[in-house]
Scaffold this motif. Structure first.
Motif, PDB file in Angstrom:
ATOM      1  N   PRO A 164      -4.468  11.169 -15.084  1.00  0.00           N
ATOM      2  CA  PRO A 164      -3.746  11.553 -13.869  1.00  0.00           C
ATOM      3  C   PRO A 164      -4.639  11.586 -12.631  1.00  0.00           C
ATOM      4  O   PRO A 164      -4.222  11.183 -11.547  1.00  0.00           O
ATOM      5  CB  PRO A 164      -3.215  12.948 -14.198  1.00  0.00           C
ATOM      6  CG  PRO A 164      -3.133  12.981 -15.678  1.00  0.00           C
ATOM      7  CD  PRO A 164      -4.262  12.136 -16.173  1.00  0.00           C
ATOM      8  N   ALA A 165      -5.868  12.047 -12.802  1.00  0.00           N
ATOM      9  CA  ALA A 165      -6.777  12.146 -11.655  1.00  0.00           C
ATOM     10  C   ALA A 165      -7.056  10.775 -11.043  1.00  0.00           C
ATOM     11  O   ALA A 165      -7.169  10.641  -9.818  1.00  0.00           O
ATOM     12  CB  ALA A 165      -8.085  12.816 -12.089  1.00  0.00           C
ATOM     13  N   ALA A 215       1.766   5.805  -7.403  1.00  0.00           N
ATOM     14  CA  ALA A 215       0.574   6.292  -8.080  1.00  0.00           C
ATOM     15  C   ALA A 215       0.426   7.804  -7.914  1.00  0.00           C
ATOM     16  O   ALA A 215       0.086   8.515  -8.872  1.00  0.00           O
ATOM     17  CB  ALA A 215      -0.664   5.574  -7.530  1.00  0.00           C
ATOM     18  N   LEU A 216       0.695   8.314  -6.721  1.00  0.00           N
ATOM     19  CA  LEU A 216       0.616   9.759  -6.487  1.00  0.00           C
ATOM     20  C   LEU A 216       1.653  10.515  -7.307  1.00  0.00           C
ATOM     21  O   LEU A 216       1.347  11.543  -7.930  1.00  0.00           O
ATOM     22  CB  LEU A 216       0.796  10.055  -4.996  1.00  0.00           C
ATOM     23  CG  LEU A 216      -0.383   9.771  -4.073  1.00  0.00           C
ATOM     24  CD1 LEU A 216       0.006  10.012  -2.628  1.00  0.00           C
ATOM     25  CD2 LEU A 216      -1.589  10.619  -4.452  1.00  0.00           C
ATOM     26  N   GLY A 220      -3.777   6.602  -5.427  1.00  0.00           N
ATOM     27  CA  GLY A 220      -2.680   6.838  -4.494  1.00  0.00           C
ATOM     28  C   GLY A 220      -3.179   7.281  -3.128  1.00  0.00           C
ATOM     29  O   GLY A 220      -2.730   6.781  -2.088  1.00  0.00           O
ATOM     30  N   ALA A 221      -4.135   8.213  -3.136  1.00  0.00           N
ATOM     31  CA  ALA A 221      -4.695   8.700  -1.872  1.00  0.00           C
ATOM     32  C   ALA A 221      -5.434   7.575  -1.145  1.00  0.00           C
ATOM     33  O   ALA A 221      -5.326   7.432   0.086  1.00  0.00           O
ATOM     34  CB  ALA A 221      -5.632   9.873  -2.142  1.00  0.00           C
ATOM     35  N   LEU A 256       0.829  -1.210   0.000  1.00  0.00           N
ATOM     36  CA  LEU A 256       0.000   0.000   0.000  1.00  0.00           C
ATOM     37  C   LEU A 256       0.862   1.258   0.000  1.00  0.00           C
ATOM     38  O   LEU A 256       0.520   2.251  -0.656  1.00  0.00           O
ATOM     39  CB  LEU A 256      -0.928  -0.011   1.222  1.00  0.00           C
ATOM     40  CG  LEU A 256      -2.036  -1.073   1.208  1.00  0.00           C
ATOM     41  CD1 LEU A 256      -2.755  -1.103   2.549  1.00  0.00           C
ATOM     42  CD2 LEU A 256      -3.030  -0.801   0.081  1.00  0.00           C
ATOM     43  N   MET A 257       1.974   1.217   0.715  1.00  0.00           N
ATOM     44  CA  MET A 257       2.832   2.395   0.786  1.00  0.00           C
ATOM     45  C   MET A 257       3.512   2.681  -0.546  1.00  0.00           C
ATOM     46  O   MET A 257       3.387   3.775  -1.112  1.00  0.00           O
ATOM     47  CB  MET A 257       3.900   2.211   1.862  1.00  0.00           C
ATOM     48  CG  MET A 257       4.783   3.441   2.040  1.00  0.00           C
ATOM     49  SD  MET A 257       6.232   3.160   3.075  1.00  0.00           S
ATOM     50  CE  MET A 257       7.262   2.228   1.937  1.00  0.00           C
TER      51      MET A 257
END
Length: 239
Positions: A211-212, A126-127, A218-219, A119-120
């Motif tokens: 990108p969104a 991804a972010l 990522g969030a 997850l990290m």
């Protein structure tokens, strides 16, 4: 005085007899080990001998360990899964269990460390990809492929697990060098998988995402990491 001396001699003799019985039992249990578990115990014995750990105490510790290993190995559980690496186990035996002080805690199970790491690293990549694509100057920068994203989470978990499990141990010679080598190799392998998937897998099978979408994933991954770590009380992670 004679009675006390006799009682003391009887106690000492009984302790010696118990040790002899434990050694014989250890030999029997040792013969039942799988090759992998046998190799683990041989290496551990060597480490404890090098640390001048008392033979009598080693006999008692090994008796408890061998009983548990033999009882668990039929289910596919190895000595390493039970006790960690040989280095970790030898340090724990010689110095005692590490206390949760001064930032030094016992690590959680491997699967928890894997999920936390996946997850990290997956969320972080991804972010970064989403932000780079969103604010980048290149017009053709649109994000990351779906398969690449999935591989990033899957492989990222193994990368963080490997780095975490090989963190340097204070007082253990060579542990820092091993940590550096494992970190470099793991990160290099991760980069190869990521770049290779984008170069080799056809875009029809690995469609790019806006990108969104990368930013949302990522969030969500970081939120999931926070929730998972809190719910399962994950210890010993990098972050």
């Amino acid at each position: 005085m004679k009675k006390n001396d006799e009682k003391k001699l009887n106690t000492e003799q009984q302790q010696m007899d118990n040790l002899v019985a434990l050694k014989e039992e250890n030999d029997t249990l040792f013969s039942q080990l799988t090759n992998k578990n046998e190799e683990y115990m041989v290496k551990l014995d060597k480490r404890l001998t090098e640390a001048n750990y008392p033979d009598d105490e080693k006999t008692r510790v090994f008796n408890d360990m061998l009983k548990e290993i033999v009882s668990q190995q039929s289910a596919g559980v190895t000595a390493r899964k039970l006790y960690g690496t040989v280095t970790e186990r030898s340090v724990e035996i010689v110095e005692g269990p590490q206390q949760e002080t001064e930032g030094q805690v016992q690590r959680s199970e491997n699967w928890k460390l894997y999920v936390d790491g996946a997850l990290m690293l997956g969320g972080m990549f991804a972010l970064i990809t989403g932000l780079s694509a969103l604010f980048g100057n290149e017009s053709n920068t649109t994000g990351m492929g779906i398969i690449t994203l999935l591989l990033n989470f899957i492989v990222g978990g193994f990368v963080i697990l490997a780095i975490t499990k090989n963190a340097p141990v204070q007082g253990v010679k060579g542990s820092l060098l091993r940590y550096i080598l494992v970190s470099v190799v793991a990160m290099f392998g991760w980069i190869i998988v990521m770049t290779g998937s984008m170069a080799i897998i056809p875009q029809s099978l690995n469609p790019l995402m806006p990108p969104a979408v990368n930013l949302v994933i990522g969030a969500a991954a970081f939120a999931g990491k926070w929730y998972f770590k809190r719910k399962y009380k994950v210890k010993g992670t990098l972050f």
